[in-house]
Enzyme design. Structure first.
Site, PDB file in Angstrom:
ATOM      1  CB  ALA A  31      -0.966  -0.012   1.182  1.00 35.16           C
ATOM      2  CG  HIS A  33       2.349   6.255   1.692  1.00 31.67           C
ATOM      3  ND1 HIS A  33       3.522   6.810   2.180  1.00 31.67           N
ATOM      4  CD2 HIS A  33       1.912   5.410   2.659  1.00 31.67           C
ATOM      5  CE1 HIS A  33       3.764   6.341   3.381  1.00 31.67           C
ATOM      6  NE2 HIS A  33       2.812   5.473   3.711  1.00 31.67           N
ATOM      7  CG  HIS A  36       5.959   3.108   1.628  1.00 32.45           C
ATOM      8  ND1 HIS A  36       4.598   3.239   1.613  1.00 32.45           N
ATOM      9  CD2 HIS A  36       6.259   2.368   2.720  1.00 32.45           C
ATOM     10  CE1 HIS A  36       4.080   2.598   2.646  1.00 32.45           C
ATOM     11  NE2 HIS A  36       5.056   2.066   3.341  1.00 32.45           N
ATOM     12  N   GLY A 147      11.173   4.851   8.019  1.00 33.00           N
ATOM     13  CA  GLY A 147      10.606   6.191   8.168  1.00 33.00           C
ATOM     14  C   GLY A 147      10.533   6.615   9.631  1.00 33.00           C
ATOM     15  CD  GLN A 153       8.736  -0.240  12.211  1.00 31.79           C
ATOM     16  OE1 GLN A 153       7.833  -1.043  12.385  1.00 31.79           O
ATOM     17  NE2 GLN A 153       8.885   0.405  11.060  1.00 31.79           N
ATOM     18  CB  SER A 185      -0.297   6.478   7.522  1.00 29.59           C
ATOM     19  OG  SER A 185      -0.792   5.222   7.918  1.00 29.59           O
ATOM     20  NE  ARG A 187      -2.317   1.448  10.819  1.00 35.27           N
ATOM     21  CZ  ARG A 187      -2.585   0.866  11.956  1.00 35.27           C
ATOM     22  NH1 ARG A 187      -3.517   1.337  12.749  1.00 35.27           N
ATOM     23  NH2 ARG A 187      -1.919  -0.190  12.335  1.00 35.27           N
TER      24      ARG A 187
END
Ligand code: PAF
Length: 288
Positions: A31, A33, A36, A147, A153, A185, A187
């Site tokens: 997914a 964007h 990325h 990122g 993370q 994101s 999401r």
């Protein structure tokens, strides 16, 4: 651009290439964007061969529903990666990665996983550690790119590489934002029109918190943010924390004056836009 679905075929290609070339690696869950793509661009600029993985990792989801509803846009993802001159893409199945046991390994991240996302998403970072370590062992990159939107993370991966003595340099890339400030994101595409319109309020609040942090103490800033979300008609605050960038521990009131001068602090936020959980963060030490 070559696409591989098995570990064996990817490693065969990489064995030849890595003798003479540096390998840049961008792990993703697809997914894709612009955020990325900015990681892919950085990898292209600093390494010879760029590998991107697309794998929706089941062990890092604490809510089954999020895993089921995670967007899958493989055809478009591959087109985007091709447009960035990505060299190799790895799109394994769950079986290829986990064989018969879809479970996480247990890690010690020296407490970095006990706060914020780790506190609110049970087992999340063991799942992330499991998949990233496995992918690192498969790809054996020179540099790997993550990122800063998932700043916790990023710090946890740096810790894992240090503890496991993996010869990989981890590069953090600044958050890529929509025109109105919302952090990019995968999401975001699940947000309804109403929530999408409201969501820029998150970054706006972070920017205001950063200004306040110049004059008020951290407790006052936290209280202010909690108050503005209390009265927000549709966004629900899960947490807002001001934490040390290295330890991720919340700022201590007692050493505030020194801390503001010497340590680097960041404000971290998680909110619910209906069922969609969004996170963001802002460095408090940089100029606005
Ligand atoms: O940040 C992500 O997209 C994922 O957590 C990662 C690093 C690809 C591991 O599944």
């Amino acid at each position: 651009m070559r696409v591989y679905t098995t570990i064996k075929s990817l490693q065969k290609a990489l064995d030849r290439l890595s003798e003479e070339h540096s390998i840049g690696f961008v792990p993703t869950m697809g997914a894709l964007h612009k955020g990325h793509l900015s990681l892919v661009k950085s990898a292209k600029n600093s390494t010879d061969i760029v590998v991107v993985s697309i794998f929706v990792n089941p062990t890092q989801f604490d809510r089954e529903e999020d895993l089921i509803k995670y967007p899958s846009t493989l055809k478009r993802d591959l087109e985007l990666l091709e447009s960035q001159n990505c060299d190799l893409v790895f799109t394994p199945s769950v079986k290829e990665i986990y064989a018969s046991e879809i479970i996480s390994k247990q890690f010690s991240f020296d407490g970095l996983d006990k706060v914020m996302e780790g506190e609110h998403r049970q087992g999340h970072f063991d799942g992330v550690g499991t998949i990233v370590k496995h992918l690192f062992e498969i790809v054996k990159p020179t540099l790997a790119f993550f990122g800063e939107k998932d700043f916790q993370q990023l710090q946890i991966i740096k810790k894992m590489v240090e503890k496991e003595k993996m010869p990989i340099k981890i590069i953090g890339i600044p958050i890529y934002r929509e025109y109105d400030g919302l952090a990019m994101s995968s999401r975001n595409i699940r947000l309804s029109k109403e929530y999408r319109a409201a969501a820029p309020f998150i970054y706006k609040t972070l920017q205001e918190a950063k200004i306040l942090f110049g004059t008020k103490n951290a407790v006052e800033v936290v209280e202010w943010v909690e108050k503005v979300f209390d009265t927000h008609p549709i966004l629900d605050l899960e947490y807002f924390t001001i934490a040390n960038e290295m330890t991720l521990l919340p700022i201590q009131k007692s050493n505030l004056a020194d801390a503001k001068l010497v340590q680097k602090y960041r404000a971290f936020i998680a909110i619910f836009a209906g069922e969609i959980r969004l996170i963001d963060n802002i460095a408090l030490h940089d100029p606005i």
